[in-house]
Design a protein around this motif. Structure first.
Motif, PDB file in Angstrom:
ATOM      1  N   SER A  10       0.850  -1.195   0.000  1.00  0.00           N
ATOM      2  CA  SER A  10       0.000   0.000   0.000  1.00  0.00           C
ATOM      3  C   SER A  10       0.889   1.249   0.000  1.00  0.00           C
ATOM      4  CB  SER A  10      -0.927  -0.009   1.214  1.00  0.00           C
ATOM      5  OG  SER A  10      -0.191   0.129   2.407  1.00  0.00           O
ATOM      6  N   ARG A  11       0.377   2.298  -0.564  1.00  0.00           N
ATOM      7  CA  ARG A  11       1.171   3.515  -0.750  1.00  0.00           C
ATOM      8  C   ARG A  11       1.767   4.074   0.540  1.00  0.00           C
ATOM      9  NH1 ARG A  11       2.317   7.269  -4.497  1.00  0.00           N
ATOM     10  NH2 ARG A  11       2.477   9.449  -3.851  1.00  0.00           N
ATOM     11  N   PRO A  12       1.000   4.193   1.629  1.00  0.00           N
ATOM     12  CA  PRO A  12       1.600   4.769   2.845  1.00  0.00           C
ATOM     13  C   PRO A  12       2.761   3.944   3.395  1.00  0.00           C
ATOM     14  CG  PRO A  12      -0.795   4.688   3.033  1.00  0.00           C
ATOM     15  CD  PRO A  12      -0.432   3.946   1.794  1.00  0.00           C
ATOM     16  N   ILE A  13       2.651   2.636   3.314  1.00  0.00           N
ATOM     17  CA  ILE A  13       3.724   1.790   3.839  1.00  0.00           C
ATOM     18  C   ILE A  13       4.945   1.849   2.928  1.00  0.00           C
ATOM     19  CG2 ILE A  13       4.384  -0.615   4.262  1.00  0.00           C
ATOM     20  CD1 ILE A  13       1.710  -0.962   5.648  1.00  0.00           C
ATOM     21  N   VAL A  14       4.743   1.844   1.631  1.00  0.00           N
ATOM     22  CA  VAL A  14       5.876   1.926   0.702  1.00  0.00           C
ATOM     23  C   VAL A  14       6.614   3.252   0.867  1.00  0.00           C
ATOM     24  CG1 VAL A  14       6.489   2.093  -1.747  1.00  0.00           C
ATOM     25  CG2 VAL A  14       4.911   0.311  -0.983  1.00  0.00           C
ATOM     26  N   VAL A  15       5.873   4.337   0.964  1.00  0.00           N
ATOM     27  CA  VAL A  15       6.510   5.659   1.119  1.00  0.00           C
ATOM     28  C   VAL A  15       7.279   5.735   2.438  1.00  0.00           C
ATOM     29  CG1 VAL A  15       6.046   8.130   1.425  1.00  0.00           C
ATOM     30  CG2 VAL A  15       4.907   6.859  -0.395  1.00  0.00           C
ATOM     31  N   GLY A  16       6.674   5.260   3.512  1.00  0.00           N
ATOM     32  CA  GLY A  16       7.350   5.278   4.806  1.00  0.00           C
ATOM     33  C   GLY A  16       8.590   4.402   4.813  1.00  0.00           C
ATOM     34  N   ALA A  17       8.484   3.213   4.216  1.00  0.00           N
ATOM     35  CA  ALA A  17       9.627   2.298   4.168  1.00  0.00           C
ATOM     36  C   ALA A  17      10.748   2.864   3.299  1.00  0.00           C
ATOM     37  CB  ALA A  17       9.189   0.932   3.650  1.00  0.00           C
ATOM     38  N   LEU A  18      10.409   3.567   2.231  1.00  0.00           N
ATOM     39  CA  LEU A  18      11.440   4.194   1.398  1.00  0.00           C
ATOM     40  C   LEU A  18      12.184   5.284   2.172  1.00  0.00           C
ATOM     41  CD1 LEU A  18       9.682   4.446  -2.085  1.00  0.00           C
ATOM     42  CD2 LEU A  18      11.692   3.061  -1.488  1.00  0.00           C
ATOM     43  N   ARG A  19      11.466   6.039   2.970  1.00  0.00           N
ATOM     44  CA  ARG A  19      12.115   7.083   3.777  1.00  0.00           C
ATOM     45  C   ARG A  19      13.077   6.468   4.790  1.00  0.00           C
ATOM     46  NH1 ARG A  19       6.754  10.734   4.771  1.00  0.00           N
ATOM     47  NH2 ARG A  19       6.804  11.797   2.766  1.00  0.00           N
ATOM     48  N   VAL A  20      12.589   5.452   5.489  1.00  0.00           N
ATOM     49  CA  VAL A  20      13.440   4.777   6.469  1.00  0.00           C
ATOM     50  C   VAL A  20      14.647   4.161   5.785  1.00  0.00           C
ATOM     51  CG1 VAL A  20      13.548   2.801   8.059  1.00  0.00           C
ATOM     52  CG2 VAL A  20      11.583   4.348   8.107  1.00  0.00           C
ATOM     53  N   SER A  21      14.415   3.508   4.653  1.00  0.00           N
ATOM     54  CA  SER A  21      15.491   2.852   3.917  1.00  0.00           C
ATOM     55  C   SER A  21      16.551   3.847   3.470  1.00  0.00           C
ATOM     56  CB  SER A  21      14.915   2.127   2.705  1.00  0.00           C
ATOM     57  OG  SER A  21      15.935   1.586   1.919  1.00  0.00           O
ATOM     58  N   PHE A  22      16.132   5.020   3.037  1.00  0.00           N
ATOM     59  CA  PHE A  22      17.094   6.018   2.590  1.00  0.00           C
ATOM     60  C   PHE A  22      17.995   6.467   3.734  1.00  0.00           C
ATOM     61  CE2 PHE A  22      18.322  10.459   1.905  1.00  0.00           C
ATOM     62  CZ  PHE A  22      19.082  10.303   0.751  1.00  0.00           C
ATOM     63  N   VAL A  23      17.385   6.795   4.861  1.00  0.00           N
ATOM     64  CA  VAL A  23      18.166   7.292   6.002  1.00  0.00           C
ATOM     65  C   VAL A  23      19.070   6.196   6.563  1.00  0.00           C
ATOM     66  CG1 VAL A  23      18.014   8.176   8.360  1.00  0.00           C
ATOM     67  CG2 VAL A  23      16.480   9.062   6.597  1.00  0.00           C
ATOM     68  N   VAL A  24      18.493   5.038   6.871  1.00  0.00           N
ATOM     69  CA  VAL A  24      19.265   3.951   7.466  1.00  0.00           C
ATOM     70  C   VAL A  24      20.300   3.423   6.479  1.00  0.00           C
ATOM     71  CG1 VAL A  24      19.119   1.635   8.471  1.00  0.00           C
ATOM     72  CG2 VAL A  24      17.406   3.352   9.047  1.00  0.00           C
ATOM     73  N   GLY A  25      19.935   3.315   5.199  1.00  0.00           N
ATOM     74  CA  GLY A  25      20.871   2.840   4.188  1.00  0.00           C
ATOM     75  C   GLY A  25      22.082   3.747   4.039  1.00  0.00           C
ATOM     76  N   CYS A  26      21.852   5.055   4.069  1.00  0.00           N
ATOM     77  CA  CYS A  26      22.978   5.997   3.991  1.00  0.00           C
ATOM     78  C   CYS A  26      23.911   5.842   5.186  1.00  0.00           C
ATOM     79  CB  CYS A  26      22.465   7.431   3.913  1.00  0.00           C
ATOM     80  SG  CYS A  26      21.737   7.850   2.324  1.00  0.00           S
ATOM     81  N   VAL A  27      23.330   5.719   6.370  1.00  0.00           N
ATOM     82  CA  VAL A  27      24.153   5.556   7.572  1.00  0.00           C
ATOM     83  C   VAL A  27      24.932   4.245   7.508  1.00  0.00           C
ATOM     84  CG1 VAL A  27      24.068   5.232  10.079  1.00  0.00           C
ATOM     85  CG2 VAL A  27      22.683   7.015   9.004  1.00  0.00           C
ATOM     86  N   ALA A  44      31.823  -2.129  -2.895  1.00  0.00           N
ATOM     87  CA  ALA A  44      31.067  -3.370  -3.077  1.00  0.00           C
ATOM     88  C   ALA A  44      29.607  -2.987  -3.330  1.00  0.00           C
ATOM     89  CB  ALA A  44      31.202  -4.249  -1.846  1.00  0.00           C
ATOM     90  N   TRP A  45      29.225  -2.918  -4.605  1.00  0.00           N
ATOM     91  CA  TRP A  45      27.897  -2.432  -4.972  1.00  0.00           C
ATOM     92  C   TRP A  45      26.779  -3.345  -4.491  1.00  0.00           C
ATOM     93  CZ3 TRP A  45      27.389   2.414  -5.891  1.00  0.00           C
ATOM     94  CH2 TRP A  45      28.483   3.126  -6.405  1.00  0.00           C
ATOM     95  N   GLY A  46      27.056  -4.620  -4.370  1.00  0.00           N
ATOM     96  CA  GLY A  46      26.060  -5.531  -3.818  1.00  0.00           C
ATOM     97  C   GLY A  46      25.738  -5.190  -2.380  1.00  0.00           C
ATOM     98  N   HIS A  47      26.764  -4.828  -1.618  1.00  0.00           N
ATOM     99  CA  HIS A  47      26.559  -4.428  -0.229  1.00  0.00           C
ATOM    100  C   HIS A  47      25.827  -3.096  -0.139  1.00  0.00           C
ATOM    101  CE1 HIS A  47      30.187  -7.065   1.075  1.00  0.00           C
ATOM    102  NE2 HIS A  47      29.108  -7.774   0.820  1.00  0.00           N
ATOM    103  N   VAL A  48      26.103  -2.203  -1.057  1.00  0.00           N
ATOM    104  CA  VAL A  48      25.391  -0.919  -1.089  1.00  0.00           C
ATOM    105  C   VAL A  48      23.897  -1.183  -1.278  1.00  0.00           C
ATOM    106  CG1 VAL A  48      25.049   1.221  -2.386  1.00  0.00           C
ATOM    107  CG2 VAL A  48      27.368   0.413  -1.920  1.00  0.00           C
ATOM    108  N   LEU A  49      23.576  -2.050  -2.229  1.00  0.00           N
ATOM    109  CA  LEU A  49      22.174  -2.383  -2.480  1.00  0.00           C
ATOM    110  C   LEU A  49      21.530  -3.021  -1.249  1.00  0.00           C
ATOM    111  CD1 LEU A  49      19.813  -2.627  -4.496  1.00  0.00           C
ATOM    112  CD2 LEU A  49      20.742  -4.850  -5.126  1.00  0.00           C
ATOM    113  N   LEU A  50      22.218  -3.951  -0.632  1.00  0.00           N
ATOM    114  CA  LEU A  50      21.668  -4.615   0.552  1.00  0.00           C
ATOM    115  C   LEU A  50      21.496  -3.664   1.727  1.00  0.00           C
ATOM    116  CD1 LEU A  50      23.502  -8.047   0.514  1.00  0.00           C
ATOM    117  CD2 LEU A  50      21.072  -7.616   0.139  1.00  0.00           C
ATOM    118  N   ASN A  51      22.385  -2.676   1.838  1.00  0.00           N
ATOM    119  CA  ASN A  51      22.266  -1.700   2.922  1.00  0.00           C
ATOM    120  C   ASN A  51      21.007  -0.849   2.792  1.00  0.00           C
ATOM    121  OD1 ASN A  51      24.545  -2.394   4.390  1.00  0.00           O
ATOM    122  ND2 ASN A  51      25.866  -1.041   3.223  1.00  0.00           N
ATOM    123  N   PHE A  52      20.436  -0.772   1.612  1.00  0.00           N
ATOM    124  CA  PHE A  52      19.158  -0.086   1.424  1.00  0.00           C
ATOM    125  C   PHE A  52      17.989  -1.065   1.422  1.00  0.00           C
ATOM    126  CE2 PHE A  52      22.042   3.118  -0.323  1.00  0.00           C
ATOM    127  CZ  PHE A  52      21.569   4.251   0.318  1.00  0.00           C
TER     128      PHE A  52
END
Length: 74
Positions: A10-27, A44-52
């Motif tokens: 659902s849209r609200p969950i996808v949008v919220g998860a994308l926000r969390v993923s961006f912040v946590v993935g960057c860290v 290691a681009w595979g690790h970059v992808l997994l971190n998000f």
């Protein structure tokens, strides 16, 4: 099971998860590969992808489970 996947995508969950993923993935990328990013070393681009991907999966799963449990609780 149909309800769970409908809720996860659902849209609200996808949008919220994308926000969390961006912040946590960057860290996580800064923690795990900060030296490679700043020194020009191999990344290691595979690790970059997994971190998000992992924070996205955890966030969307937990949000969907929470939403579904709130619906079924009287």
């Amino acid at each position: 099971m149909q309800t769970f996947f409908g809720t996860v995508f659902s849209r609200p969950i996808v949008v919220g998860a994308l926000r969390v993923s961006f912040v946590v993935g960057c860290v996580l990328n800064l923690i795990n590969q900060g030296e490679a990013f700043f020194s020009g070393g191999p990344i290691a681009w595979g690790h970059v992808l997994l971190n998000f991907l992992v924070p996205y999966a955890v966030s969307s799963y937990s949000a969907a489970r929470n939403q579904l449990s709130n619906r079924t609780t009287p």
